[in-house]
Write an enzyme that holds these catalytic residues in place. Sequence first.
Site, PDB file in Angstrom:
ATOM      1  CG  HIS A  63      52.168 -13.003  12.305  1.00 40.11           C
ATOM      2  ND1 HIS A  63      51.717 -14.188  12.045  1.00 40.11           N
ATOM      3  CD2 HIS A  63      52.597 -12.473  11.275  1.00 40.11           C
ATOM      4  CE1 HIS A  63      52.203 -14.343  10.798  1.00 40.11           C
ATOM      5  NE2 HIS A  63      53.126 -13.207  10.515  1.00 40.11           N
ATOM      6  CG  HIS A  65      53.814 -10.071   8.915  1.00 42.34           C
ATOM      7  ND1 HIS A  65      54.930 -10.949   9.391  1.00 42.34           N
ATOM      8  CD2 HIS A  65      53.945  -8.651   9.036  1.00 42.34           C
ATOM      9  CE1 HIS A  65      55.857  -9.856   9.969  1.00 42.34           C
ATOM     10  NE2 HIS A  65      55.136  -8.551   9.799  1.00 42.34           N
ATOM     11  CG  ASP A  67      52.729 -14.131   4.744  1.00 38.88           C
ATOM     12  OD1 ASP A  67      52.727 -13.238   5.487  1.00 38.88           O
ATOM     13  OD2 ASP A  67      53.541 -15.015   4.912  1.00 38.88           O
ATOM     14  CG  HIS A  68      50.547 -15.649   8.160  1.00 35.64           C
ATOM     15  ND1 HIS A  68      50.735 -16.650   8.482  1.00 35.64           N
ATOM     16  CD2 HIS A  68      51.583 -15.063   7.788  1.00 35.64           C
ATOM     17  CE1 HIS A  68      51.904 -17.133   8.355  1.00 35.64           C
ATOM     18  NE2 HIS A  68      52.408 -16.174   8.026  1.00 35.64           N
ATOM     19  CG  HIS A 146      57.158 -13.160  13.233  1.00 38.68           C
ATOM     20  ND1 HIS A 146      58.187 -13.737  12.116  1.00 38.68           N
ATOM     21  CD2 HIS A 146      56.323 -12.690  12.395  1.00 38.68           C
ATOM     22  CE1 HIS A 146      58.099 -13.290  11.106  1.00 38.68           C
ATOM     23  NE2 HIS A 146      56.983 -12.786  11.180  1.00 38.68           N
ATOM     24  CG  ASP A 209      55.181 -16.125   9.940  1.00 36.96           C
ATOM     25  OD1 ASP A 209      55.232 -17.194   9.235  1.00 36.96           O
ATOM     26  OD2 ASP A 209      55.184 -14.956   9.322  1.00 36.96           O
ATOM     27  CG  HIS A 267      55.356 -19.759   6.377  1.00 38.29           C
ATOM     28  ND1 HIS A 267      56.599 -19.225   6.294  1.00 38.29           N
ATOM     29  CD2 HIS A 267      54.412 -18.841   6.242  1.00 38.29           C
ATOM     30  CE1 HIS A 267      56.081 -17.903   6.467  1.00 38.29           C
ATOM     31  NE2 HIS A 267      55.154 -17.809   6.353  1.00 38.29           N
TER      32      HIS A 267
END
Length: 306
Positions: A63, A65, A67-68, A146, A209, A267
């Site tokens: 996805h 976000h 942090d990814h 998510h 997530d 994570h």
Amino acid sequence: MSVRELVVLGTASQVPTRQRNHNGYILLWDGEGILFDPGEGTQRQMLHTSVAAHDLTRICLTHFHGDHTLGLPGVIQHMSLDGVPHEVTAYFPASGRHYFERLRHATPFHDTVRLREAPIAAPGILAGGADGPRPPFTLEARRLSHRIDTFGYRLTEPDTRRMLPERLAAHGISGPDVGRLQREGELRGVRLEEVSEPRRGQRFAFVMDTRLCDGVHELAEGCDMLVIESTFLQADAELAEVSGHLTAFQAGRVAAESGVRHLVLTHFSQRYQDTDVFAAEARAAGFEGELTAARDLMRVPVPKRA
């Protein structure tokens, strides 16, 4: 010699800590290098491993976000700078294509990388199916639960058969005739099943997530290695549900129910310093297989075939 192992680049969720970099994982699978969720600092973390930009063949984003994904621009520019000659395929949720384009062209650079975009609009097989090029595995995606569109990934090696030398010898089959029997299924009245036994292909899944949902169980089923987020401990289960994440207890229960051989937890929320408690909680959920609470820069071999 083939190599099948997970290289952990980062294990933090949301924000990095002094001990944990943002997400980043590379699955080395024979000649493939699959980069999952490159968070900020990914290319620098790669410098601390033996994995180079030339080793990457696929990029899988669960996805969009930060942090990814915030490490994606640096990785792409690094591949261009190093002159990676082969095509690299990038998989990502189709609904976030505009984010991919922004990341892909975040800054001006001499763009030479052959990056094939493969947006995912629905669950299903991404590579290795009946159509198109066939790698020595099937890569598929399943929808997760998510706060934004999220997909998990599963890699499945085809089942094969292991030839049994003593049975081949008993039937007088040797040399080129062994290959012919494997291709045709029968030779001089001897069937392949009589001189071989099933050899189950290996399975790997990557789950990030998500709340508990059908996709989590579908991805995890029968895996030799399951890499799965465990952002929270069970004491914070309500917070995990609200924010769209799993607890270590839930991850352990999924692995136990799905017959996973090696569970890799990662994570971790910044609120927890000691990751050993995540492993203990997964054990309390009933998981009895190999278990790793991931640490940055560690390498985790995919279990050998049972």
